[in-house]
Motif scaffolding. Sequence first.
Motif, PDB file in Angstrom:
ATOM      1  N   LYS A  31       0.797  -1.228   0.000  1.00  0.00           N
ATOM      2  CA  LYS A  31       0.000   0.000   0.000  1.00  0.00           C
ATOM      3  C   LYS A  31       0.830   1.279   0.000  1.00  0.00           C
ATOM      4  N   VAL A  32       2.107   1.181   0.313  1.00  0.00           N
ATOM      5  CA  VAL A  32       2.963   2.364   0.380  1.00  0.00           C
ATOM      6  C   VAL A  32       3.810   2.449  -0.887  1.00  0.00           C
ATOM      7  N   LYS A  33       3.812   3.602  -1.535  1.00  0.00           N
ATOM      8  CA  LYS A  33       4.592   3.794  -2.753  1.00  0.00           C
ATOM      9  C   LYS A  33       6.073   3.986  -2.412  1.00  0.00           C
ATOM     10  N   LEU A  34       6.923   3.574  -3.346  1.00  0.00           N
ATOM     11  CA  LEU A  34       8.364   3.745  -3.215  1.00  0.00           C
ATOM     12  C   LEU A  34       8.877   4.624  -4.351  1.00  0.00           C
ATOM     13  N   MET A  35       9.428   5.771  -3.980  1.00  0.00           N
ATOM     14  CA  MET A  35      10.107   6.626  -4.952  1.00  0.00           C
ATOM     15  C   MET A  35      11.606   6.412  -4.803  1.00  0.00           C
ATOM     16  N   GLY A  36      12.250   6.011  -5.894  1.00  0.00           N
ATOM     17  CA  GLY A  36      13.696   5.853  -5.896  1.00  0.00           C
ATOM     18  C   GLY A  36      14.352   7.176  -6.267  1.00  0.00           C
ATOM     19  N   MET A  37      15.240   7.650  -5.408  1.00  0.00           N
ATOM     20  CA  MET A  37      15.873   8.949  -5.652  1.00  0.00           C
ATOM     21  C   MET A  37      17.074   8.786  -6.578  1.00  0.00           C
ATOM     22  N   LEU A  63      10.453   7.955  -9.719  1.00  0.00           N
ATOM     23  CA  LEU A  63      11.856   8.352  -9.643  1.00  0.00           C
ATOM     24  C   LEU A  63      11.923   9.837  -9.302  1.00  0.00           C
ATOM     25  N   GLY A  64      12.798  10.186  -8.362  1.00  0.00           N
ATOM     26  CA  GLY A  64      12.929  11.572  -7.933  1.00  0.00           C
ATOM     27  C   GLY A  64      14.191  12.223  -8.451  1.00  0.00           C
ATOM     28  N   TRP A  66      16.118  16.386  -9.241  1.00  0.00           N
ATOM     29  CA  TRP A  66      16.066  17.776  -8.802  1.00  0.00           C
ATOM     30  C   TRP A  66      15.366  18.674  -9.829  1.00  0.00           C
ATOM     31  N   THR A  67      15.753  18.545 -11.083  1.00  0.00           N
ATOM     32  CA  THR A  67      15.440  19.564 -12.078  1.00  0.00           C
ATOM     33  C   THR A  67      14.798  18.982 -13.329  1.00  0.00           C
ATOM     34  N   LEU A  68      14.277  19.891 -14.156  1.00  0.00           N
ATOM     35  CA  LEU A  68      13.735  19.505 -15.451  1.00  0.00           C
ATOM     36  C   LEU A  68      14.827  18.905 -16.330  1.00  0.00           C
ATOM     37  N   GLN A  69      16.043  19.407 -16.211  1.00  0.00           N
ATOM     38  CA  GLN A  69      17.148  18.876 -17.012  1.00  0.00           C
ATOM     39  C   GLN A  69      17.432  17.413 -16.646  1.00  0.00           C
ATOM     40  N   GLU A  70      17.420  17.106 -15.352  1.00  0.00           N
ATOM     41  CA  GLU A  70      17.599  15.712 -14.946  1.00  0.00           C
ATOM     42  C   GLU A  70      16.413  14.857 -15.400  1.00  0.00           C
ATOM     43  N   ALA A  71      15.213  15.405 -15.305  1.00  0.00           N
ATOM     44  CA  ALA A  71      14.029  14.663 -15.751  1.00  0.00           C
ATOM     45  C   ALA A  71      14.136  14.308 -17.226  1.00  0.00           C
ATOM     46  N   ALA A  72      14.616  15.245 -18.041  1.00  0.00           N
ATOM     47  CA  ALA A  72      14.753  14.982 -19.482  1.00  0.00           C
ATOM     48  C   ALA A  72      15.727  13.840 -19.737  1.00  0.00           C
ATOM     49  N   VAL A  85       7.947  10.498 -12.820  1.00  0.00           N
ATOM     50  CA  VAL A  85       9.088  11.312 -12.396  1.00  0.00           C
ATOM     51  C   VAL A  85       8.595  12.451 -11.522  1.00  0.00           C
ATOM     52  N   ALA A  86       9.343  12.738 -10.463  1.00  0.00           N
ATOM     53  CA  ALA A  86       9.034  13.864  -9.585  1.00  0.00           C
ATOM     54  C   ALA A  86      10.198  14.843  -9.584  1.00  0.00           C
TER      55      ALA A  86
END
Length: 362
Positions: A31-37, A63-64, A66-72, A85-86
Amino acid sequence: MPLPYLSKWIEVDLNRLIANTQAVRRSLGPKVKLMGMVKSNAYGHGLERTAKTLASHPACDALGVWTLQEAARVWRSCGRAKPQVALMAPAFDPPPALARAVREGAWLTLDRPELETSTARAALIARTSAQIFLDLDLGLGRWGCSVKNALALTRRLMRQKSLRLVGVSSHIDYLPGLHKTEAEIKLNRFFETAVAIESLIGRPLIKTCANSSVFLDFPAWRLDMVRIGNLLYGVNPTATAFAVKNIWSFKARILSLKRLRSGETVGYGSEFLALNNMTAASVGCGFADGLSMEPAHRFIRLSGPNPYRAKFKGRELPIVGRVGLGHALLDASKTPEIRVGDIVDLPVRRTAAALDVPRIYI
């Protein structure tokens, strides 16, 4: 195996990464979500390969970065896997750039009214609602809305039809083993504020305030989602027992061996004096690669112990003298069998390791 011409490299064990992720998942339950940083180049392990590995495994829900650049970079490396992505930091990118994150369904962090306006514009450009986490500051001070202003900011968000609040987040200023009572008070304050925001919104939200330390030391506060970095990479920052395996090692080859007599000096400024006959081994790794990233004056000494040690077949080789830009000297006196070309492990901090040091994935 590393290519024979490499003088230094980093080995990352992706099998252990998955095993560590599975261990966290088993502890959480379904029931608990896991976000990998994977922020900050996945803590030095390499963003693209780490993100692709975690995105391809069902244990990880998001997945976590910091920035839009990392997200891309994550979107480009993961391709069809399309992980959730967060963006953990408030995004100040112009609306046309931020619109891509909105179209991709990224979770965006918002903590102030001016970001509400720019994010709403990005959502209009993207022609879809932006998914928002309202971040609260409970003492860390890096960013976040104050608890007293949280409901007022929530009301503003509710008036923006292009913004959809999906969660409430915080990262408390807890160091493992210190101020546990104060940490418990802050976790309670977070939960009370998040529940008040839920009541105002009129629907459940994802409540998340647990990093690796809170996950282990305060299991009652795992809530709806945890955001785990250190544990996935094999680092337990607490005294609470939790079995994970290290996935990282920094390797270097011995480039030369020098026999020194008692009284001889080596290193910049002849700062290291050999008190006994010894063998000095040279490696092509220095502070440009992240080794001994501390003020240089700490290493000005004639002799005596250096806080950094390499390892060869489980035995320690102290670093002697001042670490250079691209080299360091090791005391190999207690490993007489060591030869040029042999491989040692070096104590390079993961997030300090230079990006141009090759990462080899196992």
